[in-house]
Design a protein around this motif. Structure first.
Motif, PDB file in Angstrom:
ATOM      1  N   ILE A 207       0.828  -1.212   0.000  1.00 29.30           N
ATOM      2  CA  ILE A 207       0.000   0.000   0.000  1.00 29.30           C
ATOM      3  C   ILE A 207       0.864   1.266   0.000  1.00 29.30           C
ATOM      4  N   ASN A 208       1.923   1.291   0.805  1.00 30.06           N
ATOM      5  CA  ASN A 208       2.772   2.491   0.844  1.00 30.06           C
ATOM      6  C   ASN A 208       3.356   2.814  -0.523  1.00 30.06           C
ATOM      7  N   GLY A 209       3.728   1.780  -1.271  1.00 27.41           N
ATOM      8  CA  GLY A 209       4.369   2.000  -2.550  1.00 27.41           C
ATOM      9  C   GLY A 209       3.410   2.262  -3.693  1.00 27.41           C
ATOM     10  N   ILE A 210       2.272   1.575  -3.713  1.00 23.63           N
ATOM     11  CA  ILE A 210       1.367   1.632  -4.867  1.00 23.63           C
ATOM     12  C   ILE A 210       0.137   2.493  -4.603  1.00 23.63           C
ATOM     13  N   HIS A 211      -0.354   2.489  -3.352  1.00 18.86           N
ATOM     14  CA  HIS A 211      -1.601   3.199  -3.039  1.00 18.86           C
ATOM     15  C   HIS A 211      -1.397   4.220  -1.913  1.00 18.86           C
ATOM     16  N   PRO A 212      -0.509   5.182  -2.050  1.00 16.91           N
ATOM     17  CA  PRO A 212      -0.269   6.104  -0.930  1.00 16.91           C
ATOM     18  C   PRO A 212      -1.516   6.873  -0.506  1.00 16.91           C
TER      19      PRO A 212
ATOM     20  N   LEU B   7     -13.587   9.313   1.237  1.00 21.57           N
ATOM     21  CA  LEU B   7     -13.783   7.882   0.955  1.00 21.57           C
ATOM     22  C   LEU B   7     -14.470   7.592  -0.373  1.00 21.57           C
ATOM     23  N   PRO B   8     -15.505   8.344  -0.774  1.00 22.56           N
ATOM     24  CA  PRO B   8     -16.205   7.983  -2.013  1.00 22.56           C
ATOM     25  C   PRO B   8     -15.311   7.925  -3.249  1.00 22.56           C
ATOM     26  N   GLU B   9     -14.162   8.595  -3.220  1.00 26.13           N
ATOM     27  CA  GLU B   9     -13.266   8.554  -4.364  1.00 26.13           C
ATOM     28  C   GLU B   9     -12.711   7.157  -4.592  1.00 26.13           C
ATOM     29  N   THR B  10     -12.560   6.386  -3.515  1.00 21.54           N
ATOM     30  CA  THR B  10     -12.008   5.035  -3.623  1.00 21.54           C
ATOM     31  C   THR B  10     -13.032   3.960  -3.299  1.00 21.54           C
ATOM     32  N   PHE B  11     -13.978   4.267  -2.411  1.00 23.83           N
ATOM     33  CA  PHE B  11     -14.985   3.297  -1.993  1.00 23.83           C
ATOM     34  C   PHE B  11     -16.371   3.866  -2.311  1.00 23.83           C
ATOM     35  N   PRO B  12     -16.888   3.601  -3.517  1.00 18.15           N
ATOM     36  CA  PRO B  12     -18.143   4.222  -3.970  1.00 18.15           C
ATOM     37  C   PRO B  12     -19.330   3.962  -3.048  1.00 18.15           C
ATOM     38  N   GLY B  13     -19.315   2.854  -2.334  1.00 23.13           N
ATOM     39  CA  GLY B  13     -20.446   2.533  -1.478  1.00 23.13           C
ATOM     40  C   GLY B  13     -20.644   3.501  -0.326  1.00 23.13           C
TER      41      GLY B  13
ATOM     42  N   LEU C  13      -3.447   5.712   2.627  1.00 21.12           N
ATOM     43  CA  LEU C  13      -2.882   5.841   3.963  1.00 21.12           C
ATOM     44  C   LEU C  13      -3.689   6.801   4.842  1.00 21.12           C
ATOM     45  N   GLN C  14      -4.540   7.604   4.215  1.00 21.92           N
ATOM     46  CA  GLN C  14      -5.382   8.516   4.991  1.00 21.92           C
ATOM     47  C   GLN C  14      -6.464   7.785   5.778  1.00 21.92           C
ATOM     48  N   VAL C  15      -6.889   6.621   5.277  1.00 18.42           N
ATOM     49  CA  VAL C  15      -8.064   5.983   5.876  1.00 18.42           C
ATOM     50  C   VAL C  15      -7.842   4.530   6.273  1.00 18.42           C
ATOM     51  N   LEU C  16      -6.702   3.959   5.906  1.00 18.01           N
ATOM     52  CA  LEU C  16      -6.487   2.537   6.180  1.00 18.01           C
ATOM     53  C   LEU C  16      -5.304   2.364   7.116  1.00 18.01           C
ATOM     54  N   HIS C  17      -5.555   1.712   8.234  1.00 18.27           N
ATOM     55  CA  HIS C  17      -4.523   1.446   9.229  1.00 18.27           C
ATOM     56  C   HIS C  17      -3.704   0.261   8.723  1.00 18.27           C
TER      57      HIS C  17
ATOM     58  N   LEU D 210      -7.528   0.444  -7.970  1.00 19.24           N
ATOM     59  CA  LEU D 210      -7.540  -0.716  -8.856  1.00 19.24           C
ATOM     60  C   LEU D 210      -6.676  -0.454 -10.095  1.00 19.24           C
ATOM     61  N   GLN D 211      -6.721   0.746 -10.608  1.00 14.09           N
ATOM     62  CA  GLN D 211      -5.888   1.104 -11.752  1.00 14.09           C
ATOM     63  C   GLN D 211      -4.408   0.961 -11.399  1.00 14.09           C
ATOM     64  N   GLN D 212      -4.055   1.316 -10.187  1.00 12.93           N
ATOM     65  CA  GLN D 212      -2.660   1.196  -9.756  1.00 12.93           C
ATOM     66  C   GLN D 212      -2.227  -0.271  -9.735  1.00 12.93           C
TER      67      GLN D 212
END
Length: 455
Positions: free
Chosen positions: A220-225, A270-276, A228-232, A407-409
């Motif tokens: 996550i640190n490398g591909i999905h920085p 959150l909606p930017e990554t988790f549409p639900g 890091l705002q919302v995932l521990h 997902l694109q990453q």
């Protein structure tokens, strides 16, 4: 005392879940040979020992709603049909006429209200697979119709998904899944979710590269920085359950050490990554308002956290929309549990939504290619379902479909890994402890590959 709700296995006091400290050296092999990603011979053995033996997901029950609706399922060079009968039962068959083997269904889906007709010599079959007619039957000779019905294949359903197993000796689906999988997933009521995204396309990597990519958060640190705002991602807080064939892992949906203001800002994004979460955010903002000053800065008393407010908002919104979440814990309102159902199904699920990654060998048998299938399912009230239900998309031009950010990453990263794995001098991968789910997954691969192949 045992947990009163299945989701309470995450509570350390339950004594059920495993953390990284519980995974002792030698529990799983942490060195993974690279030939399993690149060798045609290895891929050929997988065809026999995994793909012809394991239960696999064909699609959703909603894909075949009416009698005569059918869906084709292809795995490597094997082709099957799942069809809904006039009695509303789902049945599976080998996609081949019993006369000369012609494929009955060429497209991906269709309706055979009057049964299946082979276009080659016009043999016809009922929806239950029975041979019902032949061209110039009076001249056909001694053909036993009972002995020339379509070859049946085991089909069953769970959580709204259709499963198929090519093996005539397959164990029942629920036995294969195991009681723990069933007990832990049933409270989500996934069978009430509808498809809001369904995309498949060939991708230049082995199917196990896809599975590995979604079985760990180490990247996550490398591909999905942005996550890091919302995932521990503190690995010491993650908890795991390793079952015979399957596993589940979860990390709290929060950032330890972040200020309350930073956590709130991450949740509002959150909606930017988790549409639900789109439907939940307005209620979250209402619950948040009493703790904000005129500039939007937040200050909470000791007994209130942004995480707890998001949990409350999620429960209230989903209950108001008609989804029963009473059997789910507060943690399950916001924490994505990552499920691996062997062989090729990865799902993150939380209250009201789930996201699925599936990967299967490419039909041409090239171990350096696969078909990846990504789908999202959400709970939507009945009156809005037709408006948001997604039709399947099959991508023909690589890179032409843009997935949501995270997902694109992953999509862009996986072929890069496959290129590296093809180097002859790289004979193994070395896993770190945080990748224990990958290690467990490959232990199941090893067990299946050790089976004696038979035709």
């Amino acid at each position: 005392m045992p947990p009163t709700r299945p989701g309470e296995w995450l509570d350390p006091a339950s004594g059920i879940g495993t953390n990284l400290d519980d995974v002792l050296p030698g529990t799983f092999t942490m060195s993974i040979s690279t030939d399993r990603y690149t060798s045609p011979e290895y891929a050929a053995r997988e065809r026999e020992t995994i793909w012809k033996k394991a239960w696999q997901i064909v699609g959703r029950v909603e894909d075949v709603p009416k009698p005569g609706d059918w869906k084709k399922y292809q795995i490597v060079d094997q082709s099957f049909i799942v069809v809904r009968g006039k009695d509303q039962e789902l049945r599976g068959f080998v996609n081949a006429c019993r006369h000369r083997g012609n494929a009955l269904c060429i497209t991906d889906t269709g309706n055979a209200k009057r049964g299946f007709l082979c276009q080659y010599h016009l043999w016809s079959y009922d929806l239950d697979g029975r041979l019902k007619g032949m061209l110039r039957e009076n001249l056909a000779g001694p053909i036993d119709k009972e002995q020339n019905s379509l070859l049946p294949v085991a089909v069953n359903t769970f959580a709204g998904f259709i499963f198929l197993n090519p093996d005539p000796g397959a164990p029942p689906l629920r036995e294969y899944l195991g009681a723990e999988v069933v007990d832990l997933l049933e409270p989500y009521n996934i069978d009430e979710f509808i498809t809001v995204m369904d995309v498949s396309e060939p991708i230049e990597c082995n199917w196990k590269v896809v599975m590995d990519a979604f079985e760990e958060g180490y990247h996550i640190n490398g591909i999905h920085p942005q996550l890091l705002q919302v995932l521990h991602i503190n690995p010491r807080t993650a908890r795991y359950r390793f079952l015979e064939n399957h596993s589940v892992a979860v990390a709290p949906f929060e950032v330890a050490g972040a200020s309350a203001q930073e956590q709130v800002e991450g949740m509002l994004a959150l909606p930017e990554t988790f549409p639900g979460t789109v439907a939940v955010i307005p209620r979250f903002q209402e619950l948040l308002a009493p703790y904000q000053d005129e500039n939007g800065k937040v200050q909470f008393p000791d007994d209130v956290t942004p995480r707890a407010l998001l949990q409350q908002a999620t429960r209230e919104v989903l209950t108001g929309m008609g989804l029963d979440v009473s059997a789910l814990t507060d943690d399950q309102m916001v924490d994505n549990q990552g499920w691996v159902l062997f062989p090729n199904y990865f799902m993150t699920v939380r209250a009201g939504e789930c996201h699925v990654i599936m990967a299967a060998p490419h039909p041409d048998g090239d171990p350096n290619r696969c078909i990846w299938h990504v789908a999202s399912y959400m709970y939507v009230p009945e009156e809005f379902r037709d408006a948001v239900r997604a039709e399947p998309i099959v991508v023909d031009t690589p890179g032409s479909y843009k997935y949501f950010e995270a997902l694109q990453q992953d999509y862009e990263q996986m072929p890069r890994q496959q290129k590296g794995l093809r180097n002859d001098r790289l004979d193994h991968m070395s896993l770190v402890k945080e990748e224990v789910v990958i290690a467990h997954f490959h232990s199941v691969v090893d067990r299946y590959m050790a089976q004696t192949t038979s035709r």
